[in-house]
Design a protein around this motif. Structure first.
Motif, PDB file in Angstrom:
ATOM      1  N   ASN A 101       2.391  14.726   2.482  1.00 38.22           N
ATOM      2  CA  ASN A 101       3.749  14.444   1.985  1.00 38.22           C
ATOM      3  C   ASN A 101       4.333  13.144   2.537  1.00 38.22           C
ATOM      4  OD1 ASN A 101       3.845  16.774   0.371  1.00 38.22           O
ATOM      5  ND2 ASN A 101       4.599  18.014   2.072  1.00 38.22           N
ATOM      6  N   HIS A 102       3.524  12.362   3.239  1.00 34.42           N
ATOM      7  CA  HIS A 102       3.989  11.060   3.720  1.00 34.42           C
ATOM      8  C   HIS A 102       3.523   9.961   2.764  1.00 34.42           C
ATOM      9  CE1 HIS A 102       4.929  13.095   7.485  1.00 34.42           C
ATOM     10  NE2 HIS A 102       5.534  11.992   7.897  1.00 34.42           N
ATOM     11  N   GLY A 103       4.388   8.972   2.561  1.00 33.10           N
ATOM     12  CA  GLY A 103       4.021   7.820   1.757  1.00 33.10           C
ATOM     13  C   GLY A 103       3.208   6.843   2.585  1.00 33.10           C
ATOM     14  N   VAL A 104       2.189   6.246   1.975  1.00 32.03           N
ATOM     15  CA  VAL A 104       1.317   5.318   2.695  1.00 32.03           C
ATOM     16  C   VAL A 104       1.020   4.093   1.837  1.00 32.03           C
ATOM     17  CG1 VAL A 104       0.223   7.105   4.103  1.00 32.03           C
ATOM     18  CG2 VAL A 104      -0.740   6.545   1.864  1.00 32.03           C
ATOM     19  N   LEU A 105       0.706   3.006   2.516  1.00 33.43           N
ATOM     20  CA  LEU A 105       0.243   1.792   1.851  1.00 33.43           C
ATOM     21  C   LEU A 105      -1.247   1.649   2.113  1.00 33.43           C
ATOM     22  CD1 LEU A 105       3.085  -0.773   2.708  1.00 33.43           C
ATOM     23  CD2 LEU A 105       2.663   0.349   0.511  1.00 33.43           C
ATOM     24  N   VAL A 106      -2.012   1.482   1.031  1.00 32.22           N
ATOM     25  CA  VAL A 106      -3.464   1.360   1.131  1.00 32.22           C
ATOM     26  C   VAL A 106      -3.916   0.196   0.250  1.00 32.22           C
ATOM     27  CG1 VAL A 106      -3.775   3.817   1.595  1.00 32.22           C
ATOM     28  CG2 VAL A 106      -3.827   2.991  -0.762  1.00 32.22           C
ATOM     29  N   PRO A 107      -5.104  -0.358   0.493  1.00 32.22           N
ATOM     30  CA  PRO A 107      -5.587  -1.462  -0.337  1.00 32.22           C
ATOM     31  C   PRO A 107      -5.640  -1.082  -1.815  1.00 32.22           C
ATOM     32  CG  PRO A 107      -6.913  -1.264   1.644  1.00 32.22           C
ATOM     33  CD  PRO A 107      -6.033  -0.058   1.608  1.00 32.22           C
ATOM     34  N   GLY A 108      -5.115  -1.950  -2.655  1.00 38.23           N
ATOM     35  CA  GLY A 108      -5.116  -1.695  -4.091  1.00 38.23           C
ATOM     36  C   GLY A 108      -4.063  -2.531  -4.789  1.00 38.23           C
ATOM     37  N   SER A 109      -4.241  -2.740  -6.079  1.00 37.77           N
ATOM     38  CA  SER A 109      -3.319  -3.584  -6.841  1.00 37.77           C
ATOM     39  C   SER A 109      -2.442  -2.798  -7.808  1.00 37.77           C
ATOM     40  CB  SER A 109      -4.114  -4.638  -7.624  1.00 37.77           C
ATOM     41  OG  SER A 109      -5.015  -4.015  -8.529  1.00 37.77           O
ATOM     42  N   ALA A 110      -2.601  -1.476  -7.846  1.00 33.02           N
ATOM     43  CA  ALA A 110      -1.813  -0.665  -8.777  1.00 33.02           C
ATOM     44  C   ALA A 110      -0.359  -0.603  -8.330  1.00 33.02           C
ATOM     45  CB  ALA A 110      -2.399   0.737  -8.873  1.00 33.02           C
ATOM     46  N   LEU A 111       0.540  -0.607  -9.305  1.00 34.12           N
ATOM     47  CA  LEU A 111       1.981  -0.552  -9.029  1.00 34.12           C
ATOM     48  C   LEU A 111       2.621   0.404 -10.026  1.00 34.12           C
ATOM     49  CD1 LEU A 111       4.401  -1.771  -7.428  1.00 34.12           C
ATOM     50  CD2 LEU A 111       4.602  -3.458  -9.268  1.00 34.12           C
ATOM     51  N   GLN A 112       3.336   1.395  -9.525  1.00 27.25           N
ATOM     52  CA  GLN A 112       3.956   2.395 -10.387  1.00 27.25           C
ATOM     53  C   GLN A 112       5.475   2.269 -10.304  1.00 27.25           C
ATOM     54  OE1 GLN A 112       1.990   4.432 -12.270  1.00 27.25           O
ATOM     55  NE2 GLN A 112       3.799   5.205 -13.332  1.00 27.25           N
ATOM     56  N   LEU A 113       6.090   1.908 -11.428  1.00 30.94           N
ATOM     57  CA  LEU A 113       7.545   1.801 -11.501  1.00 30.94           C
ATOM     58  C   LEU A 113       8.103   3.124 -12.007  1.00 30.94           C
ATOM     59  CD1 LEU A 113      10.049  -0.075 -11.272  1.00 30.94           C
ATOM     60  CD2 LEU A 113       9.706  -0.629 -13.701  1.00 30.94           C
ATOM     61  N   ALA A 193      -3.259  -7.248  -1.680  1.00 32.77           N
ATOM     62  CA  ALA A 193      -2.189  -6.383  -2.185  1.00 32.77           C
ATOM     63  C   ALA A 193      -2.397  -4.960  -1.679  1.00 32.77           C
ATOM     64  CB  ALA A 193      -2.183  -6.405  -3.710  1.00 32.77           C
ATOM     65  N   LEU A 194      -1.289  -4.253  -1.499  1.00 32.30           N
ATOM     66  CA  LEU A 194      -1.334  -2.856  -1.065  1.00 32.30           C
ATOM     67  C   LEU A 194      -0.588  -1.995  -2.071  1.00 32.30           C
ATOM     68  CD1 LEU A 194      -0.512  -3.289   2.740  1.00 32.30           C
ATOM     69  CD2 LEU A 194      -2.774  -3.077   1.685  1.00 32.30           C
ATOM     70  N   THR A 195      -1.192  -0.893  -2.429  1.00 39.35           N
ATOM     71  CA  THR A 195      -0.550   0.038  -3.351  1.00 39.35           C
ATOM     72  C   THR A 195       0.051   1.204  -2.576  1.00 39.35           C
ATOM     73  OG1 THR A 195      -0.869   1.295  -5.397  1.00 39.35           O
ATOM     74  CG2 THR A 195      -2.610   1.441  -3.758  1.00 39.35           C
ATOM     75  N   PHE A 196       1.036   1.839  -3.173  1.00 34.54           N
ATOM     76  CA  PHE A 196       1.743   2.939  -2.509  1.00 34.54           C
ATOM     77  C   PHE A 196       1.338   4.278  -3.114  1.00 34.54           C
ATOM     78  CE2 PHE A 196       5.282   5.956  -2.566  1.00 34.54           C
ATOM     79  CZ  PHE A 196       5.565   6.075  -1.206  1.00 34.54           C
ATOM     80  N   GLY A 197       1.233   5.285  -2.252  1.00 34.55           N
ATOM     81  CA  GLY A 197       0.935   6.629  -2.718  1.00 34.55           C
ATOM     82  C   GLY A 197       1.402   7.651  -1.700  1.00 34.55           C
ATOM     83  N   THR A 198       1.450   8.902  -2.115  1.00 35.79           N
ATOM     84  CA  THR A 198       1.865   9.991  -1.230  1.00 35.79           C
ATOM     85  C   THR A 198       0.687  10.930  -1.010  1.00 35.79           C
ATOM     86  OG1 THR A 198       4.142   9.888  -2.045  1.00 35.79           O
ATOM     87  CG2 THR A 198       3.477  11.896  -0.897  1.00 35.79           C
ATOM     88  N   VAL A 199       0.385  11.207   0.243  1.00 34.13           N
ATOM     89  CA  VAL A 199      -0.741  12.084   0.576  1.00 34.13           C
ATOM     90  C   VAL A 199      -0.415  13.505   0.127  1.00 34.13           C
ATOM     91  CG1 VAL A 199      -2.196  12.993   2.422  1.00 34.13           C
ATOM     92  CG2 VAL A 199      -1.347  10.637   2.546  1.00 34.13           C
ATOM     93  N   ASN A 212      -6.330  12.930   0.129  1.00 31.57           N
ATOM     94  CA  ASN A 212      -6.263  12.937  -1.331  1.00 31.57           C
ATOM     95  C   ASN A 212      -4.892  12.444  -1.776  1.00 31.57           C
ATOM     96  OD1 ASN A 212      -8.882  14.227  -1.478  1.00 31.57           O
ATOM     97  ND2 ASN A 212      -7.870  16.101  -0.812  1.00 31.57           N
ATOM     98  N   ILE A 213      -4.890  11.285  -2.446  1.00 29.34           N
ATOM     99  CA  ILE A 213      -3.646  10.637  -2.856  1.00 29.34           C
ATOM    100  C   ILE A 213      -3.630  10.514  -4.377  1.00 29.34           C
ATOM    101  CG2 ILE A 213      -2.188   8.607  -2.574  1.00 29.34           C
ATOM    102  CD1 ILE A 213      -3.688   8.002   0.010  1.00 29.34           C
ATOM    103  N   PRO A 214      -2.767  11.264  -5.065  1.00 27.91           N
ATOM    104  CA  PRO A 214      -2.706  11.207  -6.530  1.00 27.91           C
ATOM    105  C   PRO A 214      -2.478   9.783  -7.040  1.00 27.91           C
ATOM    106  CG  PRO A 214      -1.433  13.067  -5.700  1.00 27.91           C
ATOM    107  CD  PRO A 214      -1.823  12.250  -4.504  1.00 27.91           C
ATOM    108  N   ASN A 215      -3.157   9.448  -8.140  1.00 30.76           N
ATOM    109  CA  ASN A 215      -3.061   8.138  -8.796  1.00 30.76           C
ATOM    110  C   ASN A 215      -3.630   6.996  -7.952  1.00 30.76           C
ATOM    111  OD1 ASN A 215      -1.642   9.312 -11.013  1.00 30.76           O
ATOM    112  ND2 ASN A 215       0.268   9.173  -9.847  1.00 30.76           N
ATOM    113  N   VAL A 216      -4.169   7.326  -6.782  1.00 27.43           N
ATOM    114  CA  VAL A 216      -4.780   6.300  -5.930  1.00 27.43           C
ATOM    115  C   VAL A 216      -6.246   6.623  -5.681  1.00 27.43           C
ATOM    116  CG1 VAL A 216      -4.747   5.163  -3.676  1.00 27.43           C
ATOM    117  CG2 VAL A 216      -2.592   5.714  -4.827  1.00 27.43           C
ATOM    118  N   GLY A 217      -6.511   7.841  -5.213  1.00 29.34           N
ATOM    119  CA  GLY A 217      -7.891   8.241  -4.965  1.00 29.34           C
ATOM    120  C   GLY A 217      -8.038   9.004  -3.663  1.00 29.34           C
ATOM    121  N   THR A 218      -9.281   9.155  -3.238  1.00 34.91           N
ATOM    122  CA  THR A 218      -9.607   9.836  -1.986  1.00 34.91           C
ATOM    123  C   THR A 218      -9.991   8.787  -0.956  1.00 34.91           C
ATOM    124  OG1 THR A 218     -10.402  11.779  -3.192  1.00 34.91           O
ATOM    125  CG2 THR A 218     -11.091  11.558  -0.906  1.00 34.91           C
ATOM    126  N   LEU A 219      -9.235   8.727   0.132  1.00 38.01           N
ATOM    127  CA  LEU A 219      -9.417   7.673   1.125  1.00 38.01           C
ATOM    128  C   LEU A 219      -9.575   8.258   2.522  1.00 38.01           C
ATOM    129  CD1 LEU A 219      -6.590   5.293  -0.166  1.00 38.01           C
ATOM    130  CD2 LEU A 219      -9.009   5.201  -0.745  1.00 38.01           C
TER     131      LEU A 219
END
Length: 228
Positions: A101-113, A193-199, A212-219
């Motif tokens: 439930n924590h937001g994280v920044l991980v490598p990636g170029s995806a951006l969700q508005l 670039a870093l993309t944002f996601g919630t674990v 497991n981060i939805p819309n980002v992947g498994t990291l």
């Protein structure tokens, strides 16, 4: 009427069943003791069957006893390392679980508005004189540009409010970001670039701990650049 439970709890059928279900596990101490017993048995056998005309001298016996101590020391060291590995795995699992439930920044170029807000970031290996961030639509067209100067090395979280170059608001949806950094006119290769996601969840297995981060992947935990 008093009931004698000693036979049931210790040596009776129930006790036998419990011992079968929960057998005593061999410990590192048991293994070391077994090795010592085997070694001493072999040494005593050698002494009993040695040639009376050519008996083992003290140096040989001392050497073999020294070998026994070396083996025992190695076994104890291995047991300590196994214990440390177990403690590390338990600690890593706990740390990963706390990420849910924590937001994280991980490598990636995806951006969700979403709701007129998009969180992302940049990761700078070295400081840069200028950094340009392009926000692109699904066709790859740049719809907004962010220019930054004198950017320090490190991770920097950023937020885009959906404003376009013409001042209008972009619709919610998926976009992409591209980062270009320069110093003295030379392009830097360590700006990303870093993309944002919630674990959402954590899984463990032979491959280690995975987030497991939805819309980002498994990291992995090493992929996390910053926790927000």
């Amino acid at each position: 009427m008093a009931v004698d439970t000693s036979n049931t709890m210790q040596g009776g059928p129930s006790g036998t069943l419990m011992n079968a279900v929960n057998p005593k596990k061999a410990t590192a101490t048991d293994s070391t003791k077994a090795d010592q017993d085997k070694f001493m048995t072999l040494l005593l056998t050698q002494l009993k069957n040695q040639d009376p005309l050519n008996p083992m001298d003290n140096a040989q016996i001392t050497s073999q006893l020294a070998q026994l101590q070396t083996v025992s020391g190695v076994n104890k060291l291995n047991a300590t390392l196994d214990s440390l590995r177990g403690d590390y795995k338990a600690s890593a699992s706990l740390a990963a679980t706390n990420m849910i439930n924590h937001g994280v920044l991980v490598p990636g170029s995806a951006l969700q508005l979403a709701g007129g807000k998009a969180v992302f970031g940049i990761d700078m290996g070295t400081a840069a004189d200028q950094v340009q961030i392009e926000i692109k639509d699904s066709s790859g067209k740049a719809i907004h540009v962010i220019d930054m100067k004198s950017v320090k090395a490190g991770t920097m979280p950023l937020v885009w409010d959906g404003t376009l170059a013409d001042g209008k608001k972009a619709p919610d949806g998926a976009y992409r970001i591209a980062v270009t950094a320069t110093t003295g006119g030379a392009k830097l290769k360590d700006a990303a670039a870093l993309t944002f996601g919630t674990v959402a969840s954590v899984s463990t297995g032979a491959a280690g701990i995975k987030l497991n981060i939805p819309n980002v992947g498994t990291l992995t935990m090493d992929d996390i650049k910053q926790v927000l």
